[in-house]
Write a protein that holds these residues in place. Structure first.
Motif, PDB file in Angstrom:
ATOM      1  N   GLN A  56       0.833  -1.202   0.000  1.00 36.29           N
ATOM      2  CA  GLN A  56       0.000   0.000   0.000  1.00 36.29           C
ATOM      3  C   GLN A  56       0.873   1.260   0.000  1.00 36.29           C
ATOM      4  N   GLY A  71      -3.224   7.880   3.478  1.00 30.95           N
ATOM      5  CA  GLY A  71      -3.194   6.464   3.135  1.00 30.95           C
ATOM      6  C   GLY A  71      -2.103   5.719   3.874  1.00 30.95           C
ATOM      7  N   ARG A  72      -0.950   6.347   4.025  1.00 26.69           N
ATOM      8  CA  ARG A  72       0.151   5.666   4.697  1.00 26.69           C
ATOM      9  C   ARG A  72      -0.075   5.538   6.195  1.00 26.69           C
ATOM     10  N   ALA A  75      -2.327   2.610   6.383  1.00 24.01           N
ATOM     11  CA  ALA A  75      -1.559   1.385   6.143  1.00 24.01           C
ATOM     12  C   ALA A  75      -0.780   0.983   7.392  1.00 24.01           C
ATOM     13  N   PHE A 125      -7.080  -1.183   6.594  1.00 20.98           N
ATOM     14  CA  PHE A 125      -6.707  -1.714   5.290  1.00 20.98           C
ATOM     15  C   PHE A 125      -7.663  -1.205   4.214  1.00 20.98           C
ATOM     16  N   ALA A 128      -7.047   2.612   3.647  1.00 23.79           N
ATOM     17  CA  ALA A 128      -5.841   2.875   2.853  1.00 23.79           C
ATOM     18  C   ALA A 128      -6.074   2.552   1.387  1.00 23.79           C
ATOM     19  N   ASN A 129      -6.773   1.466   1.112  1.00 28.45           N
ATOM     20  CA  ASN A 129      -7.034   1.097  -0.287  1.00 28.45           C
ATOM     21  C   ASN A 129      -7.998   2.069  -0.959  1.00 28.45           C
ATOM     22  N   ILE A 132      -5.879   4.918  -1.931  1.00 29.26           N
ATOM     23  CA  ILE A 132      -5.067   4.533  -3.099  1.00 29.26           C
ATOM     24  C   ILE A 132      -5.882   4.677  -4.382  1.00 29.26           C
ATOM     25  N   SER A 155     -11.256  -5.745  -0.056  1.00 23.81           N
ATOM     26  CA  SER A 155     -11.042  -5.081   1.230  1.00 23.81           C
ATOM     27  C   SER A 155     -12.279  -5.160   2.105  1.00 23.81           C
ATOM     28  N   MET A 179      -3.964  -5.054  -6.682  1.00 24.37           N
ATOM     29  CA  MET A 179      -2.702  -4.333  -6.532  1.00 24.37           C
ATOM     30  C   MET A 179      -1.843  -4.461  -7.780  1.00 24.37           C
TER      31      MET A 179
END
Length: 202
Positions: A56, A71-72, A75, A125, A128-129, A132, A155, A179
């Motif tokens: 991610q 997002g990080r 993650a 999770f 974060a996705n 993304i 997810s 991904m």
């Protein structure tokens, strides 16, 4: 795709595929006869789940700064809290069941806190996705759709599927595929902004 893009895509897909492989051999539910393997399996899984967070992190390269760090952070939350699930509901619960030769009240109490940690981690999770997908969609428009659908659907499934066969295994394969597809649109520079490219263009 260039050779380097193929390599990056394969590396980003690898954690999901590895977890799917483990899921095939994941006992469910926990029983006295499988308690030792349950414990051992979750020890093996401890270093693998954070690799999803690492994937991610890479997929957020090139995202606008606000989205990149949001997002990080999510993650990181996934890696921290889902690792707690593995340690508590995996290693600890399996050890208790194996030592006491029964899946009883203590084991269920351990599962209770583990499930809470796991749900928080899985929610991170998903968050974060979602970031993304949003960040990549800003650059490439509707071309994000195939990877986005796979990754976001997986997810949501992951919220309660873990990696248990069969749904959890399918979930992890979908994570890997999503991904893989989205990795095509990862830019080389984290300073890429929406102003540097028109909507719908790479």
């Amino acid at each position: 795709m260039s050779r380097s893009q193929w390599l990056r895509a394969a590396l980003l897909a690898a954690p999901g595929l590895i977890l799917a492989g483990f899921g095939v051999f994941h006992p469910a539910p926990l029983e006295v006869d499988t308690a030792q393997w349950w414990t051992t399996l979750h020890v093996l899984l401890l270093p693998v789940f954070p690799l999803l967070a690492a994937a991610q992190w890479v997929l957020l390269t090139g995202a606008p700064m606000v989205l990149r760090w949001a997002g990080r952070v999510a993650a990181f939350g996934f890696a921290a809290f889902y690792g707690g699930l593995d340690a508590v509901a995996g290693i600890a619960a399996g050890t208790v069941a194996h030592t006491q030769h029964v899946v009883g009240p203590v084991t269920f109490a351990v599962f209770g806190i583990g499930d809470t940690l796991g749900y928080i981690g899985a929610a991170c999770f998903l968050a974060a996705n979602a970031v993304i997908v949003a960040a990549i969609a800003l650059r490439v428009g509707w071309r994000v759709l195939p990877g986005a659908v796979l990754l976001l659907a997986a997810s949501v499934s992951f919220l309660d599927s873990h990696i248990f066969w069969p749904r959890g295994v399918v979930t992890m394969v979908a994570v890997a595929a999503g991904m893989f597809l989205l990795s095509v649109y990862v830019t080389a520079s984290p300073r890429m902004s929406v102003r540097q490219t028109s909507f719908g263009q790479p």
